[in-house]
Design a protein around this motif. Structure first.
Motif, PDB file in Angstrom:
ATOM      1  N   ASP A   1      -9.915  -2.052   1.390  1.00 52.32           N
ATOM      2  CA  ASP A   1     -10.030  -2.924   2.563  1.00 52.32           C
ATOM      3  C   ASP A   1     -10.095  -2.094   3.842  1.00 52.32           C
TER       4      ASP A   1
ATOM      5  N   GLU B   1      -6.166  -0.317   2.870  1.00 53.43           N
ATOM      6  CA  GLU B   1      -5.478  -0.205   1.578  1.00 53.43           C
ATOM      7  C   GLU B   1      -6.476  -0.185   0.436  1.00 53.43           C
TER       8      GLU B   1
ATOM      9  N   ASN C   1      -6.926  -1.712  -3.427  1.00 53.21           N
ATOM     10  CA  ASN C   1      -6.471  -2.642  -4.464  1.00 53.21           C
ATOM     11  C   ASN C   1      -6.966  -2.092  -5.803  1.00 53.21           C
TER      12      ASN C   1
HETATM   13 MG   LIG Z   1      -6.005  -6.364   1.093  1.00 51.31          MG
END
Ligand SMILES: [Mg+2]
Ligand SMILES: Nc1ncnc2c1ncn2[C@@H]1O[C@H](COP(=O)(O)OP(=O)(O)OP(=O)(O)O)[C@@H](O)[C@H]1O
Length: 324
Positions: A266, A278, A280
């Motif tokens: 992100d 971040e 994921n």
């Molecule tokens: Mg996120």
């Protein structure tokens, strides 16, 4: 009936539509699909350790997979043992999951992704450091349970700070939220909070999905929300985009350094450039594939089958000496 030889193992819950998407791109005989959290009798798994080596075979009624270097494993959220109300079922599901994972991890297969590696790679502090080491811009970040340190951080950033949850499991959804010096910061005592400098003047959010060496990116434009997850998908605009070349390269290297072959990153994008937020490691992709028209599931299927083809071919090559 002779079973077809499969080389891709898909480990996913039965009602996982995103796994269905990947499976729909695979040849019917190329894979065995299973959910160790709900093993059926029609599927058998066997691992034998003898003469210093494991021989592991997985069969369903049509296909058989002998686990080894030519195999790829697509591991995606199998049914969690805790979801069974009956303790015996919970125990069976746990035994199946741990045994299967152990047998697969004992072989040099290609993982997309190894769940043990995912667990280690999910930690945000290491992710932020890795992203920065690859040249990505990372916001000033503070983890603290000390109200005085939190207050100083908010003041240093002129009241432009957000607080984010690391987990979403135990309460209702906790969105990214602005934090100001006028808020009751004493309330954070006793709980480690994740504070970050607010990235201002956002043009759009970006979701970058890395599959092997391929990078797929989409912009997510909201009507001014701080957190796009608080906005209905129908009220956001999703479009495919190309990240700057240095961001694309950094994403690829960062994911590889985390030990992953798949991850969804992100970013916030402003006129100044891309700011990393971040990674994921087991992030969903079905929604962004559909909304932005990105061929992510096709690429995952290609990565799984390309590996099995190239590795299988390599293993069949007879060394010149042996032929003489
Ligand atoms: Mg996120
Ligand atoms: N420092 C920041 N400045 C501005 N917006 C931010 C910041 N951090 C997060 N956001 C916004 O909050 C939303 C969620 O961001 P992010 O993915 O970092 O949160 P998360 O809580 O780690 O999410 P996840 O549930 O995906 O783990 C996005 O819309 C993002 O733009």
């Amino acid at each position: 009936m002779r079973l077809r030889e499969a080389r891709v193992i898909v480990v996913a819950a039965e009602s996982d539509f995103t796994a269905d998407l990947v499976v729909s791109r695979l040849d019917r005989d190329a894979f065995v699909r299973m959910d160790p959290g709900r093993l059926h009798e029609s599927l058998t798994v066997g691992g034998r350790f003898a003469a210093g080596a494991w021989t592991t075979v997985v069969d369903d009624v049509w296909r058989t997979a002998r686990i080894g270097p030519g195999c790829a494993v697509y591991w995606r959220k199998p049914t969690h043992p805790d979801t069974h109300p009956d303790p015996d079922d919970r125990w069976r599901a746990e035994e199946n999951t741990i045994a299967l994972l152990g047998l697969l991890r004992a072989q040099p297969v290609l993982w997309v992704n190894d769940p043990v590696v995912v667990d280690a790679a999910e930690h945000k502090p290491a992710q932020l450091a890795s992203a920065a080491s690859h040249g990505m811009r990372v916001p000033d970040t503070l983890f603290t349970s000390d109200p005085a340190r939190a207050r100083a951080f908010v003041t240093d950033h002129h009241d432009k700070v957000v607080v984010k949850a690391l987990t979403q499991r135990h309460t209702t959804f906790v969105p990214t939220t602005r934090l100001r010096a006028s808020d009751d910061l004493d309330a954070i005592a006793g709980t480690l909070h994740y504070l970050q400098a607010l990235v201002e003047n956002r043009l759009f959010d970006a979701r970058v999905t890395v599959v092997g060496d391929r990078v797929f990116a989409a912009s997510i434009t909201t009507p001014g929300a701080l957190d796009w997850r608080t906005v209905l998908a129908a009220d956001c605009r999703h479009a495919p985009i190309t990240p700057p070349a240095d961001v694309e390269r950094a994403c690829r290297e960062h994911v590889r350094d985390l030990g992953l072959r798949y991850a969804a990153l992100d970013f916030v994008v402003t006129a100044d450039g891309w700011t990393y937020l971040e990674t994921n490691c087991a992030g969903e992709f079905g929604w962004i594939e559909a909304l932005a028209g990105l061929p992510i599931s096709t690429e995952i299927a290609r990565l799984l089958t390309h590996h099995t083809r190239t590795t299988a071919t390599r293993h069949r090559v007879v060394p010149i000496r042996a032929r003489m």
